[in-house]
Scaffold this motif. Structure first.
Motif, PDB file in Angstrom:
ATOM      1  N   ASN A  12     -43.287 -31.393   4.066  1.00  0.00           N
ATOM      2  CA  ASN A  12     -42.827 -30.905   5.364  1.00  0.00           C
ATOM      3  C   ASN A  12     -43.454 -31.640   6.542  1.00  0.00           C
ATOM      4  O   ASN A  12     -43.491 -31.117   7.640  1.00  0.00           O
ATOM      5  CB  ASN A  12     -43.083 -29.399   5.485  1.00  0.00           C
ATOM      6  CG  ASN A  12     -44.558 -29.051   5.426  1.00  0.00           C
ATOM      7  OD1 ASN A  12     -45.393 -29.926   5.225  1.00  0.00           O
ATOM      8  ND2 ASN A  12     -44.875 -27.787   5.604  1.00  0.00           N
ATOM      9  N   PHE A  42     -35.375 -26.141   6.072  1.00  0.00           N
ATOM     10  CA  PHE A  42     -35.060 -26.358   7.478  1.00  0.00           C
ATOM     11  C   PHE A  42     -35.349 -27.812   7.836  1.00  0.00           C
ATOM     12  O   PHE A  42     -36.257 -28.431   7.287  1.00  0.00           O
ATOM     13  CB  PHE A  42     -35.880 -25.419   8.365  1.00  0.00           C
ATOM     14  CG  PHE A  42     -35.418 -24.002   8.289  1.00  0.00           C
ATOM     15  CD1 PHE A  42     -34.412 -23.548   9.124  1.00  0.00           C
ATOM     16  CD2 PHE A  42     -35.955 -23.134   7.363  1.00  0.00           C
ATOM     17  CE1 PHE A  42     -33.964 -22.243   9.048  1.00  0.00           C
ATOM     18  CE2 PHE A  42     -35.522 -21.825   7.273  1.00  0.00           C
ATOM     19  CZ  PHE A  42     -34.524 -21.376   8.118  1.00  0.00           C
ATOM     20  N   ASP A  44     -35.487 -30.798  11.140  1.00  0.00           N
ATOM     21  CA  ASP A  44     -35.428 -31.270  12.517  1.00  0.00           C
ATOM     22  C   ASP A  44     -35.136 -32.763  12.463  1.00  0.00           C
ATOM     23  O   ASP A  44     -35.720 -33.494  11.654  1.00  0.00           O
ATOM     24  CB  ASP A  44     -36.758 -31.082  13.246  1.00  0.00           C
ATOM     25  CG  ASP A  44     -37.092 -29.637  13.532  1.00  0.00           C
ATOM     26  OD1 ASP A  44     -36.204 -28.777  13.439  1.00  0.00           O
ATOM     27  OD2 ASP A  44     -38.262 -29.373  13.857  1.00  0.00           O
ATOM     28  N   LYS A  58     -32.354 -29.177  15.347  1.00  0.00           N
ATOM     29  CA  LYS A  58     -33.638 -28.493  15.478  1.00  0.00           C
ATOM     30  C   LYS A  58     -33.585 -27.204  14.680  1.00  0.00           C
ATOM     31  O   LYS A  58     -32.713 -26.360  14.915  1.00  0.00           O
ATOM     32  CB  LYS A  58     -33.980 -28.209  16.930  1.00  0.00           C
ATOM     33  CG  LYS A  58     -35.371 -27.637  17.089  1.00  0.00           C
ATOM     34  CD  LYS A  58     -35.852 -27.676  18.505  1.00  0.00           C
ATOM     35  CE  LYS A  58     -37.258 -27.118  18.530  1.00  0.00           C
ATOM     36  NZ  LYS A  58     -38.030 -27.617  19.622  1.00  0.00           N
ATOM     37  N   ASN A  59     -34.514 -27.086  13.729  1.00  0.00           N
ATOM     38  CA  ASN A  59     -34.630 -25.894  12.899  1.00  0.00           C
ATOM     39  C   ASN A  59     -33.293 -25.536  12.238  1.00  0.00           C
ATOM     40  O   ASN A  59     -32.881 -24.386  12.216  1.00  0.00           O
ATOM     41  CB  ASN A  59     -35.168 -24.729  13.735  1.00  0.00           C
ATOM     42  CG  ASN A  59     -35.836 -23.693  12.875  1.00  0.00           C
ATOM     43  OD1 ASN A  59     -36.399 -24.004  11.833  1.00  0.00           O
ATOM     44  ND2 ASN A  59     -35.774 -22.453  13.307  1.00  0.00           N
ATOM     45  N   THR A  60     -32.621 -26.547  11.715  1.00  0.00           N
ATOM     46  CA  THR A  60     -31.303 -26.385  11.083  1.00  0.00           C
ATOM     47  C   THR A  60     -31.475 -26.143   9.590  1.00  0.00           C
ATOM     48  O   THR A  60     -32.144 -26.904   8.908  1.00  0.00           O
ATOM     49  CB  THR A  60     -30.452 -27.652  11.318  1.00  0.00           C
ATOM     50  OG1 THR A  60     -30.327 -27.842  12.732  1.00  0.00           O
ATOM     51  CG2 THR A  60     -29.080 -27.520  10.697  1.00  0.00           C
TER      52      THR A  60
END
Length: 65
Positions: A12, A42, A44, A58-60
């Protein structure tokens, strides 16, 4: 010649796909996939100009598989 960048990211932390020094030219497509079979993740995706970050995603949430 077209830039072909392929990355298998398994943690991450922020990973640079390419920099301006790579001279990527025009980027016409980008594919993001989650190959994990049981967990969503998630993501970015952003451009950084050494001062500011410009987010494309973003934060998808990227579904499993």
């Amino acid at each position: 010649m077209a830039l072909v960048a392929q990355r298998n990211i398994s943690n991450n932390s922020t990973t640079e796909l390419f920099s301006a020094a790579d001279n990527p030219g025009t980027i016409s497509s980008l594919i993001i996939a989650n190959t994990h079979s049981t967990e969503a993740t998630f993501c970015d995706l952003f451009l950084f100009d050494n001062v500011n970050s410009y987010y494309i995603l973003k934060n998808t949430l990227i579904p499993k598989g």
